[in-house]
Structures are given as C-alpha cells and as structure tokens.
Design an enzyme around this catalytic site. Structure first.
Site, short mmCIF file in Angstrom:
data_model
loop_
_atom_site.label_atom_id
_atom_site.label_comp_id
_atom_site.label_asym_id
_atom_site.label_seq_id
_atom_site.Cartn_x
_atom_site.Cartn_y
_atom_site.Cartn_z
N ASP A 89 0.85 -1.20 0.00
CA ASP A 89 0.00 0.00 0.00
C ASP A 89 0.88 1.24 0.00
O ASP A 89 2.07 1.18 0.34
CB ASP A 89 -0.95 0.02 1.21
CG ASP A 89 -0.23 0.14 2.55
OD1 ASP A 89 0.83 -0.48 2.72
OD2 ASP A 89 -0.73 0.87 3.43
N GLU A 153 0.07 -0.82 5.96
CA GLU A 153 1.16 -0.21 6.74
C GLU A 153 0.96 1.28 6.88
O GLU A 153 1.15 1.85 7.96
CB GLU A 153 2.51 -0.52 6.08
CG GLU A 153 3.70 -0.30 7.01
CD GLU A 153 4.16 1.14 7.16
OE1 GLU A 153 4.80 1.46 8.17
OE2 GLU A 153 3.87 1.97 6.27
N SER A 399 8.92 5.38 11.66
CA SER A 399 8.30 4.33 12.47
C SER A 399 7.76 3.20 11.60
O SER A 399 7.19 3.45 10.54
CB SER A 399 7.13 4.90 13.27
OG SER A 399 7.51 6.07 13.97
#
Ligand code: BES
Ligand code: MN
Ligand code: MN
Length: 455
Positions: A89, A153, A399
């Site tokens: 994605d 994600e 992150s």
C-alpha cells in the site's frame, strides 16, 4: 571470478523494471476507501509475482481491512527460515499539482523511478521478490523463505497484529528482513538499527455553539482557534523541550561514548538545509540534528484547521478548531502512556471557555536492533560485498509499528535493510527510487541469503 548473481541481475534488469512499473501503476492507496479495489488488485499482483518468481505457495488472506499476501518456498525443515515483510500500500499522492509527472504513471528520469510508492515500499519490497527469483533461477536459494506483504502499513497496520497472533505457526521463522527504511548514501551504505515509535492524536476544541460574528462577539468569547494555538505553543518551552509532565521519564539518555559514535556518522548540515530550502534548523537545545531526528522524541502538528479558509475575508469567530498531532518516541517510551500523559496535560491546561476532545489514532513502540547477531553479521557482509564498503549502523527517525509487535508475538528480531535515501521524497510529491538502489538492493539481499546460510 564470475558472479552468477550479478550476471543474472544485469541480464534481467530491464524486465525487473518494467514489472515494477506494472505495480506502480496500481493506485493502492490504503487510506482512501475509493481505492479499495485497487489495493486488492495490487495484492493479487504481488501474489502472482511471487508465484512466478518460484514460490511453492502464495495466497491472499482477507482481513477486515486490506488483504495480506503470504507466500513461501520451503526447501527443508533443517534449514533456517527467513521471513520477508513489506507493504504494497502507498500514501495518498496529494497534493497532485506538485508532481512533475502523474504519481501512478511511473517514469524513468536521470536514473530514478518516479512514482508514488517507488521507494516506500513497492520498489523496496520488489527488491525481495527479484532477489528470490534470482536465487531460484540460479538454483542457489540456500534457506527457506516466507513472505508476508501487507496492505495497511500506511494506515497503522490495523489488522496485521491480529493476523500475526492468529498465524504464529505459519510465520515461524528465524529472522525477519525488511527493506522499508533508508541508507546514508550510495557511497556509504548503512543498516538501520533503531526506529522511533509513534503516538498520534487528534484534538478537537469546541467553543460557542455556532460560528459567530467576530465583531459582535470577538473579545468576550474564547476563540477555539486562538486557544488551540496557545495550547499547542505551550507544549514546548523556549528550548524546544516538550513540557508534558512525565514525557521524558522513560527516555534513555545516550552515554557520551554513544554520542561520540553518532557524531562520526557523516552529516552535512549545510547540505541538509539547502536540500530543504531552509535558512536555519530548529530543535531541542543541546542536540545535533541527527540526534534530534533519531534518538530524541519529537512533537509536531501534522494538520490544523478552523474557521474560514476560503477566498477573501469572512469575519467569523469559529465554533471549533482541530489539530492532528504526532509524537515520535524513543526507547523506552510507551505510546499508550504518552497518549495518556498528553491528554491529561492538555485537559489540565485548557481554559474553561472551550471543551477539549482528544481521540488517539494508531501508535507504535520504538525499536532497537541488536548488532551482534548472526543475521546482522550476514547482512553486514552482504552490503560489504555489493557496495564495496562496510555498512554503518544508524538510527532512523521513522516508524514501522509492526516491528515491535513481531518481537512481542513471534519472538523474532527484524533486520532493517533499507536501500532508499532520505532524499527520495517518500510521502511527498515526486517520490522516487534510484535504479542503482533497486539493483544493488537485489544483489545485497541475494548475498544476505548466501551468508546467512553459511555463517
Ligand atoms: N517506510 C516508512 C517508515 C520509515 C521511513 C522508516 C524512512 C525509516 C525511514 C513507513 O511506510 C511509514 O511511513 N511509517 C509511518 C508510520 C505509520 C504508522 C503510518 C511513519 O513513520 O509515519
Ligand atoms: Mn514504508
Ligand atoms: Mn510510508
């Protein structure tokens, strides 16, 4: 000496690129429900490519959100197993008008692939499929490989945690490898050994029960937009230290030795400013820019809106004001605790003229990767062979929340073997990925498998 891996990559590089372009043409924007069918199409595409590359089995697992692609090639139970994680994605492409070419029509320019997802993470994820193909075709795959490629994600891996918990046996492995980070430069490769965690909150301030005439009422009625700015401003002191009580309690300060090591990492401040169009940097006093973006926590407004923002001047005192705020966390800060401290503090300092509502979004824990493992050493040697230079261990500011969860649920460490550059404009207009980086990535991953097997 002949190098089969290099030869294979060189012979097939044009096809590798044109295949990747196929994936980049699918607008798999996970955040926007209008693209739901495209997200699935991208998942199918990844599955088909894994089968074509030699996976014995590949399938989609449906989740309440977007599907997870799983594939494997099991050679022998007595061999180690590597689990590859990546995401298909992408972030929304907006603002579209700032792209030099359409985000989902990939183009090759000056040795770089331009498209949304070129680097984050379609290009880097595809590195692994092509490394796998290379070793399969050469009959040199030395260990078992599993792939778990997700489609959520960029929206916080909402359903992947549950998938991992439910499929521990399926995902059994010895190490996880991920290419979803960056390296220092093409001349000085690096391996990411730390990621920041994340706490993300949305704040809503409500004042009067409707938008008011700013002349008739202005002065006596608390303006939520003004107050929101005041509140946000008071979250940092004049040294740019975050003022939330307890915020730094669990932060581990680096030792002078560690700071000295970090200072060895090449960083050109003038270049950095120039690249960003800045006259000066700005951050917590007493730390270097590299420290500030990796081993120190940060707090930033990601979006803020209120009142009239259209053409001309409408005189209005807005009834509500909103902000989305991210806090990047470092070991051993806990995202839930930080979200709680943030909320308590904001509620405590807000004046009674407004009501405050705080909604937490996705979060994630910070990550530290040990550098003395067999797997890390195998990766180090792989980079050394492909780039001709030993990779430096570096901390990163971004992150990947699922990494901490892999450790907690599967007991596995992840190696962060990114091949992008910080200047690749991920999440920004004109995202790109160097062809050099794509091909070197494939080569490095092939060597990793070979080393991991033999160490
Ligand atoms: N690949 C990035 C994370 C990243 C980028 C790590 C560069 C290190 C260097 C990932 O896709 C991402 O964007 N993560 C989000 C978090 C997520 C919860 C939306 C982030 O860091 O903002
Ligand atoms: Mn990513
Ligand atoms: Mn991303």
């Amino acid at each position: 000496m002949r190098n089969d891996v290099k030869d294979y990559i060189r012979t097939h590089q044009e096809r590798f690129l044109s295949e990747l372009f196929g994936l980049l043409r699918i607008p798999s924007v996970s955040a926007d429900s209008r693209y739901k069918a495209d997200v699935r199409k991208a998942a199918e595409w990844v599955k088909d490519q894994l089968l074509a590359a030699g996976a014995g089995e590949a399938r989609l697992y449906d989740t309440p959100g977007h599907p997870v692609v799983y594939a494997e090639k099991i050679i022998s139970d007595s061999l180690p197993t590597v689990l590859v994680y990546g995401h298909y994605d992408v972030q929304p492409p907006d603002p579209l008008e700032l792209w030099d070419s359409p985000p989902f029509e990939p183009v090759l320019k000056n040795g770089k692939i331009y498209a949304r997802g070129a680097c984050d993470d379609k290009g880097q994820m595809y590195v692994h499929i092509k490394a796998f193909e290379t070793l399969m075709q050469l009959n040199q795959l030395p260990c078992n490989v599993k792939f778990m490629i997700e489609g959520e994600e960029e929206v916080g891996s909402q359903h992947l945690g549950e998938f991992v918990r439910q499929n521990k046996a399926l995902l059994k492995a010895d190490v996880i490898i991920i290419s979803d980070t960056s390296m220092l430069s093409n001349e000085q490769p690096s391996i990411t050994v730390g990621l920041r965690g994340l706490s993300y909150v949305e704040v809503e301030l409500t004042g009067p029960n409707r938008d008011l005439h700013s002349g008739v009422y202005g002065g006596a009625v608390g303006n939520p937009a003004n107050i929101l700015c005041e509140l946000i401003a008071s979250l940092k002191d004049k040294d740019r230290k975050i003022t939330i009580p307890g915020f730094y309690d669990d932060v581990i300060e680096l030792t002078p030795e560690e700071r000295k090591q970090m200072a060895q990492i090449p960083f050109d401040e003038e270049d950095y400013k120039k690249h960003l169009g800045l006259n000066a940097l700005d951050g917590e006093k007493g730390f270097t820019p590299y420290e500030l973006t990796t081993v120190r926590p940060s707090l930033d407004v990601n979006g803020i809106w209120s009142g009239y923002t259209g053409e001309g001047a409408k005189t209005v005192l807005p009834a509500r004001a909103f902000a989305k705020i991210s806090m990047r966390l470092v070991p051993y800060q806990d995202p839930e605790k930080i979200t709680r401290l943030f909320s308590e503090y904001l509620l405590a300092i807000a004046p009674p003229s407004v009501t405050v509502r705080i909604s937490p979004h996705h979060g994630g824990k910070p990550v530290l990767v040990p550098t003395h493992s067999r797997a890390y050493h195998a990766a180090e040697l792989a980079y050394e062979k492909s780039f001709g230079k030993k990779p430096l261990p570096v901390r990163s500011g971004g992150s990947i929340p699922i990494v901490a969860l892999f450790e907690e649920t599967l007991g596995l460490t992840s190696l962060l073997l990114g091949f992008g550059l910080d200047t690749d404009a991920i999440h920004s207009p004109n995202e790109h990925f160097g062809v050099f980086n794509f091909l070197k990535g494939i080569e490095t991953i092939c060597y990793f498998y070979q080393n991991y097997r033999h160490l």
